[in-house]
Design an enzyme around this catalytic site. Structure first.
Site, PDB file in Angstrom:
ATOM      1  N   HIS A 101      40.273  25.223  39.435  1.00  0.00           N
ATOM      2  CA  HIS A 101      39.063  24.721  38.791  1.00  0.00           C
ATOM      3  C   HIS A 101      39.316  24.050  37.435  1.00  0.00           C
ATOM      4  CE1 HIS A 101      37.239  26.973  42.000  1.00  0.00           C
ATOM      5  NE2 HIS A 101      36.009  26.758  41.580  1.00  0.00           N
ATOM      6  N   ASN A 106      38.740  31.068  39.829  1.00  0.00           N
ATOM      7  CA  ASN A 106      38.745  29.709  39.295  1.00  0.00           C
ATOM      8  C   ASN A 106      40.054  28.981  39.581  1.00  0.00           C
ATOM      9  OD1 ASN A 106      36.346  28.736  37.974  1.00  0.00           O
ATOM     10  ND2 ASN A 106      36.527  30.563  36.700  1.00  0.00           N
ATOM     11  N   ARG A 112      11.959  35.851  30.771  1.00  0.00           N
ATOM     12  CA  ARG A 112      13.141  36.703  30.509  1.00  0.00           C
ATOM     13  C   ARG A 112      13.682  37.365  31.770  1.00  0.00           C
ATOM     14  NH1 ARG A 112      10.010  38.362  25.944  1.00  0.00           N
ATOM     15  NH2 ARG A 112      10.543  37.033  24.172  1.00  0.00           N
ATOM     16  N   HIS A 139      37.515  20.755  37.463  1.00  0.00           N
ATOM     17  CA  HIS A 139      36.393  20.408  36.586  1.00  0.00           C
ATOM     18  C   HIS A 139      36.719  19.153  35.762  1.00  0.00           C
ATOM     19  CE1 HIS A 139      34.452  24.716  36.610  1.00  0.00           C
ATOM     20  NE2 HIS A 139      34.217  24.038  37.708  1.00  0.00           N
ATOM     21  N   HIS A 180      32.346  18.819  44.268  1.00  0.00           N
ATOM     22  CA  HIS A 180      32.985  19.956  43.601  1.00  0.00           C
ATOM     23  C   HIS A 180      34.155  20.494  44.451  1.00  0.00           C
ATOM     24  CE1 HIS A 180      33.434  23.599  41.251  1.00  0.00           C
ATOM     25  NE2 HIS A 180      33.313  24.313  42.354  1.00  0.00           N
ATOM     26  N   LYS A 233      35.240  37.973  47.487  1.00  0.00           N
ATOM     27  CA  LYS A 233      34.493  37.690  46.240  1.00  0.00           C
ATOM     28  C   LYS A 233      33.751  38.942  45.767  1.00  0.00           C
ATOM     29  CE  LYS A 233      31.894  34.551  43.507  1.00  0.00           C
ATOM     30  NZ  LYS A 233      31.347  33.235  43.270  1.00  0.00           N
ATOM     31  N   LYS A 260      26.827  33.946  39.019  1.00  0.00           N
ATOM     32  CA  LYS A 260      27.024  32.903  38.009  1.00  0.00           C
ATOM     33  C   LYS A 260      25.967  31.839  38.232  1.00  0.00           C
ATOM     34  CE  LYS A 260      31.913  32.940  36.760  1.00  0.00           C
ATOM     35  NZ  LYS A 260      33.188  32.201  36.835  1.00  0.00           N
ATOM     36  N   GLU A 262      36.876  26.040  49.102  1.00  0.00           N
ATOM     37  CA  GLU A 262      36.664  27.358  48.482  1.00  0.00           C
ATOM     38  C   GLU A 262      37.076  28.480  49.447  1.00  0.00           C
ATOM     39  OE1 GLU A 262      36.010  27.565  45.299  1.00  0.00           O
ATOM     40  OE2 GLU A 262      34.462  26.134  44.671  1.00  0.00           O
ATOM     41  N   ARG A 318      38.160  38.293  37.291  1.00  0.00           N
ATOM     42  CA  ARG A 318      37.314  37.305  37.980  1.00  0.00           C
ATOM     43  C   ARG A 318      37.804  35.864  37.791  1.00  0.00           C
ATOM     44  NH1 ARG A 318      30.705  37.006  38.656  1.00  0.00           N
ATOM     45  NH2 ARG A 318      30.729  35.026  39.760  1.00  0.00           N
ATOM     46  N   GLU A 348      33.619  38.306  34.132  1.00  0.00           N
ATOM     47  CA  GLU A 348      34.858  37.568  33.906  1.00  0.00           C
ATOM     48  C   GLU A 348      35.531  37.902  32.585  1.00  0.00           C
ATOM     49  OE1 GLU A 348      34.873  33.571  35.597  1.00  0.00           O
ATOM     50  OE2 GLU A 348      36.291  32.967  34.071  1.00  0.00           O
TER      51      GLU A 348
HETATM   52  P1  NAD Z   1      25.283  20.697  46.800  1.00  0.00           P
HETATM   53  O1  NAD Z   1      24.426  21.804  46.410  1.00  0.00           O
HETATM   54  O2  NAD Z   1      25.174  19.417  46.058  1.00  0.00           O
HETATM   55  O3  NAD Z   1      25.043  20.423  48.360  1.00  0.00           O
HETATM   56  C1  NAD Z   1      25.786  19.393  48.979  1.00  0.00           C
HETATM   57  C2  NAD Z   1      24.891  18.397  49.711  1.00  0.00           C
HETATM   58  O4  NAD Z   1      24.552  18.937  50.979  1.00  0.00           O
HETATM   59  C3  NAD Z   1      23.605  18.060  49.019  1.00  0.00           C
HETATM   60  O5  NAD Z   1      23.324  16.701  49.192  1.00  0.00           O
HETATM   61  C4  NAD Z   1      22.578  18.905  49.774  1.00  0.00           C
HETATM   62  O6  NAD Z   1      21.278  18.355  49.738  1.00  0.00           O
HETATM   63  C5  NAD Z   1      23.129  18.872  51.161  1.00  0.00           C
HETATM   64  N1  NAD Z   1      22.804  20.001  52.021  1.00  0.00           N
HETATM   65  C6  NAD Z   1      22.754  21.297  51.682  1.00  0.00           C
HETATM   66  N2  NAD Z   1      22.579  22.064  52.762  1.00  0.00           N
HETATM   67  C7  NAD Z   1      22.507  21.224  53.815  1.00  0.00           C
HETATM   68  C8  NAD Z   1      22.359  21.424  55.208  1.00  0.00           C
HETATM   69  N3  NAD Z   1      22.341  22.642  55.738  1.00  0.00           N
HETATM   70  N4  NAD Z   1      22.291  20.337  56.001  1.00  0.00           N
HETATM   71  C9  NAD Z   1      22.392  19.089  55.466  1.00  0.00           C
HETATM   72  N5  NAD Z   1      22.568  18.842  54.166  1.00  0.00           N
HETATM   73  C10 NAD Z   1      22.633  19.907  53.343  1.00  0.00           C
HETATM   74  O7  NAD Z   1      26.831  21.106  46.747  1.00  0.00           O
HETATM   75  P2  NAD Z   1      27.605  22.464  47.064  1.00  0.00           P
HETATM   76  O8  NAD Z   1      28.956  22.038  47.451  1.00  0.00           O
HETATM   77  O9  NAD Z   1      26.845  23.341  47.948  1.00  0.00           O
HETATM   78  O10 NAD Z   1      27.656  23.196  45.637  1.00  0.00           O
HETATM   79  C11 NAD Z   1      28.393  22.650  44.563  1.00  0.00           C
HETATM   80  C12 NAD Z   1      27.892  23.272  43.279  1.00  0.00           C
HETATM   81  O11 NAD Z   1      28.112  24.684  43.321  1.00  0.00           O
HETATM   82  C13 NAD Z   1      28.562  22.757  42.033  1.00  0.00           C
HETATM   83  O12 NAD Z   1      27.603  22.442  41.055  1.00  0.00           O
HETATM   84  C14 NAD Z   1      29.416  23.921  41.575  1.00  0.00           C
HETATM   85  O13 NAD Z   1      29.608  23.944  40.184  1.00  0.00           O
HETATM   86  C15 NAD Z   1      28.623  25.088  42.051  1.00  0.00           C
HETATM   87  N6  NAD Z   1      29.402  26.310  42.256  1.00  0.00           N
HETATM   88  C16 NAD Z   1      28.936  27.457  41.676  1.00  0.00           C
HETATM   89  C17 NAD Z   1      29.616  28.643  41.875  1.00  0.00           C
HETATM   90  C18 NAD Z   1      29.055  29.918  41.322  1.00  0.00           C
HETATM   91  O14 NAD Z   1      29.753  30.929  41.359  1.00  0.00           O
HETATM   92  N7  NAD Z   1      27.836  29.918  40.846  1.00  0.00           N
HETATM   93  C19 NAD Z   1      30.777  28.668  42.654  1.00  0.00           C
HETATM   94  C20 NAD Z   1      31.215  27.478  43.224  1.00  0.00           C
HETATM   95  C21 NAD Z   1      30.524  26.288  43.022  1.00  0.00           C
HETATM   96  N1  GLY Z   2      33.366  30.587  41.552  1.00  0.00           N
HETATM   97  C1  GLY Z   2      33.927  31.340  40.508  1.00  0.00           C
HETATM   98  C2  GLY Z   2      33.224  32.620  40.227  1.00  0.00           C
HETATM   99  O1  GLY Z   2      32.231  32.933  40.826  1.00  0.00           O
HETATM  100  O2  GLY Z   2      33.650  33.354  39.385  1.00  0.00           O
END
Ligand code: NAD
Ligand code: GLY
Length: 366
Positions: free
Chosen positions: A252, A249, A125, A256, A269, A231, A147, A189, A245, A241
């Site tokens: 997005h 998006n 939890r 998405h 993404h 942010k 998130k 972003e 917030r 949100e």
């Molecule tokens: P990812 O986590 O898939 O990383 C991209 C690639 O880079 C992967 O292959 C990873 O192994 C590699 N990598 C990471 N760091 C590295 C480094 N320093 N050197 C070499 N390779 C490296 O992709 P991302 O773009 O970081 O994240 C996308 C995800 O984030 C999506 O699932 C999206 O939905 C999510 N997201 C969440 C929020 C939130 O608020 N929680 C906001 C935006 C995006």
């Molecule tokens: N990336 C959108 C949010 O964090 O709300």
């Protein structure tokens, strides 16, 4: 080793307050890891790609603070942001006898961060967790704001929780090893914050794009810091949100739909969001909310950042079906983040005919 306390951006919500540390070399800077919740065990959640690069450094940094530092690796890639991967974390935590004071460290991009955060929100939890983002996208967006989620075959980020980290540690030096395509995806972003909140930042990005693409540390530091400041400000006002917030998006709803429609992992993404911002700005112009000139200016910047501005060929009906599943949709009505003016975003519905016109104008031919 530099042990001065790193400079920070603070996130303050009604129930939490934490720092985002931003600097080069933080992985090996002792002060970045001091003062976290006490526990006998820490567990680093990562993937094989990132673990091979930075797992040892983080384990070494944490060893003085925790009796035991474990490591659990998830398969790399958006297509693995799933229950199956999430369970690997729980298998490790339970197998190692971790208790409710265990601290999780998410080492990687947004995929690892979102999954480790969701595991932290739900294991016993809720246990504390720290974000150690290593992609530009994760440093400017996903590691901040709490998130957490996994994907479902029918929808992106559909299962998750709001759960804030204890700290975010952005070591800019980790960006040196990031593949160029991932760097560009992260820029999407960064660019996003301009049209929704800060036109001075937008103009700064326009001027400093070559430096950002060359990974100039001062430029990256400013981009990460300003993105996190914006942010943090938004999340501070609307953590869950209920209104404001949603502007984060921007792009997005279309983005998405592209990720899901093409299959998770085909478009990154950030790439899908970039193209989604082109469509959202064009829709804003189509509805007379912002000038066509500004929509084109945003599209030019996105293209210069090495990001796609043409959407994939998909039937109009499929676009609408995918977007009706978006979390912002209400009673089956799609709600878009649109631009009310450069630097100001608003959430509203749009007539299907206008949406389909804009998609047709900005899509590849089937
Ligand atoms: P990812 O986590 O898939 O990383 C991209 C690639 O880079 C992967 O292959 C990873 O192994 C590699 N990598 C990471 N760091 C590295 C480094 N320093 N050197 C070499 N390779 C490296 O992709 P991302 O773009 O970081 O994240 C996308 C995800 O984030 C999506 O699932 C999206 O939905 C999510 N997201 C969440 C929020 C939130 O608020 N929680 C906001 C935006 C995006
Ligand atoms: N990336 C959108 C949010 O964090 O709300």
């Amino acid at each position: 080793m530099n042990d001065a306390p790193p400079s920070a951006v603070t996130v303050a919500t009604p129930h939490s307050r934490y720092d985002i540390l931003i600097d080069s070399g933080l992985l090996s800077q002792a002060s970045a890891w001091a003062g976290l919740p006490a526990a006998t065990q820490a567990v680093i959640v990562s993937n094989p790609t990132v673990d091979a690069l930075y797992g040892d450094a983080l384990q070494q940094a944490l060893t003085p603070h925790y009796g035991q530092v474990g490591r659990v690796l998830l398969p790399d890639g958006e297509q693995h942001k799933s229950w199956t991967s999430l369970n690997l974390i729980f298998d490790h935590l339970l197998g190692q006898g971790c208790d409710r004071k265990t601290v999780l460290f998410a080492l990687g991009g947004g995929v690892v961060g979102d999954m480790a955060g969701f595991a932290a929100a739900t294991f016993m939890r809720g246990v504390p967790f720290v974000q150690v983002p290593t992609t530009l996208l994760a440093q400017v967006d996903s590691s901040v704001g709490g998130k957490t989620a996994i994907n479902h075959p029918l929808g992106k980020n559909m299962i998750g929780a709001f759960y804030q980290p204890e700290r975010v540690v952005c070591d800019l030096a980790t960006l040196d090893t990031l593949p160029e395509r991932e760097l560009c995806a992260g820029l999407a972003e960064v660019i996003k914050y301009g049209p929704i909140a800060d036109m001075a930042f937008f103009e700064w990005i326009e001027g400093h794009l070559p430096a950002l693409l060359q990974r100039d540390k001062a430029a990256l530091a400013h981009a990460v810091r300003r993105s996190c400041e914006i942010k943090a400000e938004v999340v501070g006002q609307d953590e869950r949100e209920s209104g404001l917030r949603a502007i984060l998006n921007f792009g997005h709803t279309f983005g998405h739909a592209i990720e899901l429609g093409m299959g998770y992992g085909q478009w990154l993404h950030g790439e899908a969001v970039a193209c989604g911002m082109v469509l959202a700005a064009a829709l804003s112009a189509e509805l007379g909310m912002v000038s066509t000139g500004f929509a084109q200016r945003l599209s030019r910047l996105i293209e210069r950042a090495g990001l796609p501005v043409v959407a994939p060929a998909m039937e109009g009906a499929r676009w609408l079906e995918l977007m009706r599943g978006d979390k912002k949709a209400e009673g089956g009505e799609i709600r878009f983040v649109l631009l009310g003016a450069p630097g100001r975003a608003t959430v509203r519905a749009a007539p299907d005919a206008a949406v389909l016109r804009v998609i047709a104008q900005h899509s590849a031919r089937a």
